[in-house]
Write an enzyme that holds these catalytic residues in place. Sequence first.
Site, short mmCIF file in Angstrom:
data_model
loop_
_atom_site.label_atom_id
_atom_site.label_comp_id
_atom_site.label_asym_id
_atom_site.label_seq_id
_atom_site.Cartn_x
_atom_site.Cartn_y
_atom_site.Cartn_z
N CYS A 32 0.82 -1.21 0.00
CA CYS A 32 0.00 0.00 0.00
C CYS A 32 0.86 1.26 0.00
CB CYS A 32 -0.90 0.00 1.23
SG CYS A 32 0.04 0.09 2.77
N ALA A 68 3.24 1.69 2.87
CA ALA A 68 4.46 0.90 2.68
C ALA A 68 5.42 1.65 1.75
CB ALA A 68 4.13 -0.48 2.11
N ARG A 108 13.14 -4.05 6.33
CA ARG A 108 13.64 -3.77 4.98
C ARG A 108 15.16 -3.69 4.88
NH1 ARG A 108 11.99 -2.17 -0.24
NH2 ARG A 108 13.18 -0.30 -0.53
N HIS A 110 5.14 6.30 -2.83
CA HIS A 110 6.43 6.90 -3.21
C HIS A 110 6.21 8.34 -3.67
CE1 HIS A 110 7.28 2.53 -4.67
NE2 HIS A 110 7.61 2.64 -3.39
#
Lengths: 519, 500
Positions: free
Chosen positions: B67, B70, B101, B201
Amino acid sequence: MTQNAEHILDHSELFRGDEYQQMLANKKALFENPHDPAEVDRIGEWSKTPEYREKNFAREALTVNPAKACQPLGAVFAALGFERTLPFVHGSQGCVAYYRSHLSRHFKEPTSCVSSSMTEDAAVFGGLNNLTDGLANSYNMYKPKMIAVATTCMAEVIGDDLNAFIKTSKEKGSVPADYDVPFAHTPAFVGSHITGYDNTLKGILEHFWDGKAGTAPKLQRKANNWINFIGGFDGYTVGNIREIKRIFELMGIGYTILADNSDVFDTPTDGEFRMYDGGTTLKDAANAVHAKATISMQQYCTEKTLPFIKGHDQEVVSFNHPLGVSATDDFLMTLSRITNKAIPNALERERGRLVDAMADSSAHVHGKKFAIYGDPDLCYGLAAFLLELGAEPTHVLSTNGSKGWEQKMQALFASSPFGKNCRAFPGKDLWHMRSLLFTEPVDFLIGNTYGKYLERDTGTPLIRIGFPIFDRHHHHRYPVWGYQGSMNVLVKILDKIFDEIDRKTSSVGKTDYSFDIIR
Amino acid sequence: MSRATTESVAEIKARNKQLIDEVLKVYPEKTAKRRAKHLSVHEAGKSDCGVKSNIKSIPGVMTIRGCAYAGSKGVVWGPIKDMIHISHGPVGCGQYSWGSRRNYYVGTTGIDTFVTLQFTSDFQEKDIVFGGDKKVTKLIDELQELFPLNRGITIQSECPIGLIGDDIEAVSREKSKEYGGKTIVPVRCEGFRGVSQSLGHHIANDAIRDWIFDKSAPEASSKFQPTAYDVAIIGDYNIGGDAWSSRILLEEMGLRVIAQWSGDGSLAELEATPKAKLNILHCYRSMNYISRHMEEKFGIPWCEYNFFGPSKIAESLRKIASFFDDKIKEGAERVIAKYQPLVDAVTAKYRPRLDGKTVMLFVGGLRPRHVIGAYEDLGMDVVGTGYEFGHNDDYQRTAQHYVKDGTLIYDDVTGYEFERFVEKIRPDLVGSGIKEKYVFQKMGVPFRQMHSWDYSGPYHGYDGFAIFARDMDMAINSPIWGKTTAPWKDAPRPSLMAAE
């Protein structure tokens, strides 16, 4: 150049080479606008003080490093325990990617689960179409025998009504009218993953027992002598459920494990991917209504499920993740009382062996101080076991523990001379624990993988027991319940104690004494 | 195995088309029609891969996507090490993305560095009912008291924030003022926005533009004197140290890296980036937005590069050098020459063990295309690839520079499709994520996680290529894959004659 084709350096070695170290030092000095190292040290030291602890414990809005996850994770965990069942989480899709990753990182196994992939338009108009299309797609693609629906916080905030939506979806032909689609509302802003487990298990039982959301007659209970068993949210489910089955079989008890995900989280690598494996059959889930009693291994994972079952005229009994001699005794005697089956000699021998092991080793555990954190039942079980070993569970912290849990913990401490200086911390997080470890140090810390940050900061050696365990492999395959499971826990604790003595005495020319061969 | 190498391109294309037809049969009609647009067989010479992308995932199909949260907290913002990133909303999002991550960094964690801490407002029912603005206001005060060395704060919105009408922008402005202009960034990355990580992003890039660039001068915290050779690494998250094994090459060729976006990055580096002479962009997908913005606003050119595998590394070093004078161009040649013996040794060791092996990929931002060169350097063949959240410009780049004729392309692949494709094609290796790893390993297919480098890395740069080559060899040539079938399963029935 640092790298070498003959002996390829991993990240752990590569970046410690001079070239990289110089590069990183330059980066920091020139571009990172770093704080004065003395100031960093000063704040670092201050963060260890009672004064900092006081401010830390005065927090009201901020949570740092909590030891809990959200409801739908528990929902997925529970749903995966039923025969050919596909967990379906209604709401935003990213959540499902997270649950799948999280469970797979712990179990090193695939986690199958789908989302209704709601986006902005669904936020405005509701997610009915997403649910309808989603059920039809899942049903056709993955051929599940049952689809168990839960919700993300998004669907909860906009108020989607699963009961009505599933009914409408069926009317629209997404899945056959008599197809099993149990559901549970699992808002992430209420409770934690253990609440989601509870709600989902209750939702599934309610579905089968109470007339499948008005589409079938309610089941009429015909009492038999079987026992239902509920493990609760458990990172050791694979080893634990197998151990429990072995115990039931040794005792000759007819049993149904509800939400048995011990196989789906432990499938073989033999060329075939089993999306579904094992699990409580739907038939057994329905027939569980007739059982004589239901036993929950984790009270706080079944706070709604047990009263629901009790309402169907069964005896219900709950434990708090029983560990050690007395808790296991209690568990077995309860089974024996309910079923009128004697505790067999084989289990009595196992008990004797656990007592034997504790007698052999307790000198190394006795008087040691421990901090424990984790789910409320696990904390209780571990603390009780440590008290039996003469150890002191000094700080016991559960982010998802309640006031009631705190009282129960304090009562446990009061029951033992070793509990005198021990305290339970409900609703606190691992940053609180950091202050506790600095201001009232203990010898060992028991917790999940995230405890490694506490170990690094405070130097308290970490014994990994809990969920998730991401950085060690295969622990979930070994039981921590029953006498044999308790033995596994004892060995884990002892290994760390001995490793720690070795670590502290391994400087040649300085601590050659105490580096003993026999202990 | 390695079937693809023994078939003609025409045969491969026919097989792949048939495979697509087969998987589509499982879907209800409406879904089949929609999914058909995401599956294709690449035709050489076409400008893209012939698939639709960046559109909504279909409910219930088991998409691999995440999503917007994220994409923002998990990818773009999370690695900025000296800022505190609040997962604002219920506890789960921050919990599942906590430390997973592998954005490597150096710093005093918990004191002046905060990457691997999980800060959350842990929403309860009352916060949903009464709103969370008061809570996050107080939360910022508590952060300031308990973590006084933090350089800034971001508020990463989870789903409820946008649904309950909170005004985190107002809170940010107010608290920033109260704390003397402190950087406090509200990010509207609620998980239900957009169709994948990708919008996250973009939102995160825009937040840097609006709440950092527009509110601070480039000199705000970095006092260094600019040089003609200053560059910024954009879109490298330092997974397993990727940005470090990249930075070292750039510095060796004579450039100066003034900022890392965002792996091992700091607020000062973000703020100073407008001083760069060139922005070099690795993950185009997640950071093209800010690169374009800096080009428009500050006139900083940007260029894409690829540091996977020696062929692409050399090509990229020369491309980056082409923006500078001869000193840097010579520097690039010097670096290429310096590492050639390492490249030769790695290739000599691993290529014979990997030559002709086939790979299927399904990853995120840049990797479905960027890693192809590295596999080819080892003699391997990528026979299928797809993007979790790519856009058409990703597929264009893939078609024009990377994939071979006949490659199977699958956008936003579903669990079902991916399984069937791998089952039928039987590649020697699958490269995808944690959710896919165990599915394929159970099937007996070697696998490497290509998001987290399967806890290895770095894979960028020459130092990383050695690790990449070793890891692929380790996966494919592990003795365990010879043991997935019990010996008595295939063996002829043992004769009992001798015993009788």
